[in-house]
Design a protein around this motif. Sequence first.
Motif, PDB file in Angstrom:
ATOM      1  N   LYS A 298       5.913   3.143  -9.379  1.00 15.80           N
ATOM      2  CA  LYS A 298       5.352   3.762  -8.032  1.00 15.80           C
ATOM      3  C   LYS A 298       5.436   3.619  -7.002  1.00 15.80           C
ATOM      4  CE  LYS A 298       2.028   1.445 -11.760  1.00 15.80           C
ATOM      5  NZ  LYS A 298       0.613   0.939 -11.551  1.00 15.80           N
TER       6      LYS A 298
ATOM      7  N   TYR B  57      10.644   2.318   4.197  1.00 18.85           N
ATOM      8  CA  TYR B  57      10.449   3.072   3.425  1.00 18.85           C
ATOM      9  C   TYR B  57      11.445   2.113   2.021  1.00 18.85           C
ATOM     10  CZ  TYR B  57       9.789   8.287   4.453  1.00 18.85           C
ATOM     11  OH  TYR B  57       9.096   9.036   4.458  1.00 18.85           O
TER      12      TYR B  57
ATOM     13  N   PHE C  69       9.560   4.893  -1.576  1.00 16.48           N
ATOM     14  CA  PHE C  69       8.353   5.716  -0.885  1.00 16.48           C
ATOM     15  C   PHE C  69       8.102   4.468   0.208  1.00 16.48           C
ATOM     16  CE2 PHE C  69       6.512   6.581  -5.801  1.00 16.48           C
ATOM     17  CZ  PHE C  69       5.947   7.243  -5.140  1.00 16.48           C
ATOM     18  N   TYR C  70       7.436   5.802   1.012  1.00 16.27           N
ATOM     19  CA  TYR C  70       7.228   4.619   2.198  1.00 16.27           C
ATOM     20  C   TYR C  70       5.864   3.485   1.665  1.00 16.27           C
ATOM     21  CZ  TYR C  70       6.115   3.920   7.078  1.00 16.27           C
ATOM     22  OH  TYR C  70       6.473   3.433   8.596  1.00 16.27           O
TER      23      TYR C  70
ATOM     24  N   GLU D 246       0.805  -1.739  -0.134  1.00 22.99           N
ATOM     25  CA  GLU D 246       0.259   0.336   0.040  1.00 22.99           C
ATOM     26  C   GLU D 246       1.283   0.798  -0.277  1.00 22.99           C
ATOM     27  OE1 GLU D 246      -3.244   2.135   2.509  1.00 22.99           O
ATOM     28  OE2 GLU D 246      -3.146  -0.239   2.697  1.00 22.99           O
ATOM     29  N   VAL D 247       0.740   2.262  -1.609  1.00 19.30           N
ATOM     30  CA  VAL D 247       1.354   3.846  -1.435  1.00 19.30           C
ATOM     31  C   VAL D 247      -0.065   4.480  -1.221  1.00 19.30           C
ATOM     32  CG1 VAL D 247       3.300   4.788  -2.288  1.00 19.30           C
ATOM     33  CG2 VAL D 247       2.904   1.563  -2.002  1.00 19.30           C
ATOM     34  N   GLU D 248       0.842   5.267  -0.075  1.00 16.64           N
ATOM     35  CA  GLU D 248      -0.367   6.569  -0.486  1.00 16.64           C
ATOM     36  C   GLU D 248      -1.527   6.037  -1.086  1.00 16.64           C
ATOM     37  OE1 GLU D 248       2.133   9.057  -3.269  1.00 16.64           O
ATOM     38  OE2 GLU D 248       3.031   9.825  -1.744  1.00 16.64           O
ATOM     39  N   GLY D 249      -2.544   5.349  -0.270  1.00 13.11           N
ATOM     40  CA  GLY D 249      -3.692   4.330  -0.551  1.00 13.11           C
ATOM     41  C   GLY D 249      -3.734   3.336  -1.829  1.00 13.11           C
ATOM     42  N   ARG D 250      -2.808   3.963  -2.824  1.00  8.56           N
ATOM     43  CA  ARG D 250      -2.293   2.434  -3.955  1.00  8.56           C
ATOM     44  C   ARG D 250      -2.624   1.369  -3.279  1.00  8.56           C
ATOM     45  NH1 ARG D 250       0.987   5.699  -8.068  1.00  8.56           N
ATOM     46  NH2 ARG D 250       2.165   5.436  -5.990  1.00  8.56           N
TER      47      ARG D 250
END
Length: 357
Positions: A148, A86, A152-153, A64-68
């Motif tokens: 994607k 991260y 990212f966190y 899950e990354v920023e809601g995706r």
Amino acid sequence: MKSKTYKELTERAYEYLTLNRFPNTDGHREAKRFLKKLLREKSIPFREEPFSVKKRVPVGASLEVEGRKIQAFPFVGSIGGSFEGYLKEDFIEGDIALQTAKGIDWNALRTKNIKAVVCYLKELDQVFYGITEEKMAVVSIKKSDLPKVKDFYVKLKVEVREEELKLSNLVFELGRGPVVYIVAHMDTKPKTQGAIDNGLASLLLPYLYEELRENYNIPFKLRFLITDGEEVGLEGSKFHTLKKPKHAYYCINLDGIGWQNPAILYKDKEGYNDYWLAEAFYRSAKEIGFEVEFRAVPSAKSDHIPFKKVGLKTLFLSSHPLPIRHTVCDNYDAVDWHIARLWFFSIVNFLRNLGRF
């Protein structure tokens, strides 16, 4: 080079090579029934060696990354759980490590106390179905999903279950004298047909027996061994070699044939294989116009390794590079039947002349 035996093999291959043969699945059970039926049809006496092992098997995973949500798939042996951090190639403790699927640096992961790994294939935009012996979560994603998630966190969820895998090897013999093993595994990774790794080679063994049975005058006993559980840790060959085989000298392992780049792997993860066997096979193949390359692949592991460890001289026949290994691209349509034919007759020629080299 004509043979009604080989012609039948190509006609029967589709039924077997289109099955997913991961242990405990319907496809695995169907494949075992197919092989035993084939051996009985050909009046080949065989014995079955049943055994079982406990393994963590994959169920599913996601990032899950920023809601995706990005779909992933766990390696065989991965631990389950939820992990956050991260996602970094240049990782430090507390990060989730990003690695290439065929270049995972396990030592670095251990040193930095990494508990979760996300990997991808450089060569293909496909999920890589792998295995880990480390107590950490390891999942694979498609290369197209990399932008994607990289740097990212992420929140990683991994679902696995522990299963007792019911497995069995099939053993059949031809001739008398010192033992030469011809080995090929029949199982696959999850989700894959494994037509090249290793359906074709395991299907070859009964047909090699049939071809060699006519006018047999080889001064060796050929012991054909179709192993199970190679893809979950070489379990079939480990089980078979628990009692060191008596009067056995050579092990010829077929794993990954039927693709471009036919190769003799003279060096693998456990060191060198036998120089004399490699040279003898190379010369024998050349006699019928089949060119194979000598390759050193330090990451390669396969069913000859337990035999090497108990003192047998080993020959490892494969394809390298084999970029489709452990992906859905390793399917029936990927088989190069011209190369498969050359493998069949090269192995027949080599075995017929093994006592004369």
